[in-house]
Structures are given as structure tokens and as C-alpha cells.
Design an enzyme around this catalytic site. Structure first.
Site, mmCIF file in Angstrom:
data_model
loop_
_atom_site.group_PDB
_atom_site.id
_atom_site.type_symbol
_atom_site.label_atom_id
_atom_site.label_comp_id
_atom_site.label_asym_id
_atom_site.label_seq_id
_atom_site.Cartn_x
_atom_site.Cartn_y
_atom_site.Cartn_z
ATOM 1 N N HIS A 1 1.779 8.849 4.682
ATOM 2 C CA HIS A 1 2.837 9.559 3.960
ATOM 3 C C HIS A 1 3.553 10.473 4.958
ATOM 4 O O HIS A 1 2.888 11.174 5.743
ATOM 5 C CB HIS A 1 2.251 10.479 2.889
ATOM 6 N N HIS B 1 -1.665 3.308 4.888
ATOM 7 C CA HIS B 1 -0.311 3.876 4.899
ATOM 8 C C HIS B 1 -0.366 5.347 5.254
ATOM 9 O O HIS B 1 -1.354 6.031 5.004
ATOM 10 C CB HIS B 1 0.380 3.686 3.545
ATOM 11 N N ASP C 1 8.855 6.577 -0.870
ATOM 12 C CA ASP C 1 7.858 6.573 -1.942
ATOM 13 C C ASP C 1 8.576 6.548 -3.300
ATOM 14 O O ASP C 1 9.570 7.236 -3.502
ATOM 15 C CB ASP C 1 6.966 7.817 -1.825
ATOM 16 N N GLY D 1 -7.597 10.853 -3.061
ATOM 17 C CA GLY D 1 -6.291 10.567 -3.639
ATOM 18 C C GLY D 1 -5.709 9.219 -3.259
ATOM 19 O O GLY D 1 -4.558 8.933 -3.576
#
Ligand code: 5GP
Ligand code: ZN
Length: 111
Positions: A100, A98, A30, A91
Site C-alpha cells: 500500500h 502487495h 485502491d 489486516g
């Protein structure tokens, strides 16, 4: 999708710090890490988010978790958290599916 940041990363039009790639998924760090180790695992196909997971494409999600397990072992993460934000109020800022992977230190309770 031509205006999608993650499609551009998949195409190589935007550079990324890649961790893993195969014909279906890509993992990269990220750009704004929220924890000491923070990477994303994304589908190569443009899928908008978790609401678009269906019987037709859910094998991809299983594959993503295989990749997460492999990377977590390679990076010796030990404790880690996997998060998918779905919708702006949760968020989500990039509307391309995707996951995280967050790790490092004590993450604290969230759910
Ligand atoms: P979301 O907010 O949609 O759950 O997660 C999107 C993530 O993508 C954010 O954590 C953000 O920092 C990351 N991100 C946005 N643009 C880029 C980029 O161009 N490169 C990388 N490596 N990460 C990005
Ligand atoms: Zn996309």
C-alpha cells in the site's frame, strides 16, 4: 491463481485504475482509499505475502520500491507511507503480495 482478485486484475478480468505497469509489477489505485492518495503496487506473479519473499524472488521487492519511488516523484507525494499487511490479524484481506502507498494530509503515527 484463478480465484485471486489481484491475479484477475493483472489478467485484465477485473478493471482497475492503473498507474504503472511493466513485465513484473502493476500499480493501481485502491478501490477503497484509506487516505487522499492510496494505491497498491503488486507483483504480477502470485506470491501469497511477505512470508514468501525469498532469495529467489526478493529482486522483485527491490523493483517494487523503485516503482514506488518513481510514482511518488511523479505524483509529487512528498510524505507517504508504505505498508504490507501479512496475515489476517495484521489486516491482510487479499493473499497476493502487495504494498500500500498511502499519502495526503498528516498520516499520524502508526509504528
Ligand atoms: P489488504 O487488506 O490485503 O492489506 O489490502 C487489500 C486492499 O485491496 C484493500 O485496501 C482493498 O480496498 C483493495 N481491494 C480489494 N479488492 C479490490 C479491487 O477489486 N480493486 C481495487 N482497486 N482494490 C481492491
Ligand atoms: Zn494472485
Amino acid at each position: 491463481m484463478s480465484d485471486c482478485i489481484f491475479c484477475k486484475i493483472v489478467a485484465g478480468d477485473i478493471p482497475s485504475k492503473k498507474l504503472y505497469e511493466d513485465d513484473r509489477v502493476l500499480a493501481f489505485y485502491d478501490i477503497e482509499p484509506k487516505t487522499p492518495v492510496h494505491f497498491l503496487v503488486i507483483t504480477k506473479d502470485h506470491i501469497k505475502g511477505a512470508l514468501e519473499i525469498s532469495e529467489e524472488n526478493s529482486r522483485l521487492v527491490a523493483h517494487i520500491f523503485e516503482v514506488i519511488a518513481k510514482l511518488a516523484a511523479e505524483l509529487e507525494l512528498g510524505a507517504f507511507r508504505v505498508v504490507t499487511n501479512n496475515g489476517p490479524d495484521a489486516g491482510q484481506t487479499v493473499f497476493h503480495l502487495h504494498f500500500h502507498v498511502l499519502s495526503g494530509g498528516v498520516l499520524g503515527e502508526m509504528a
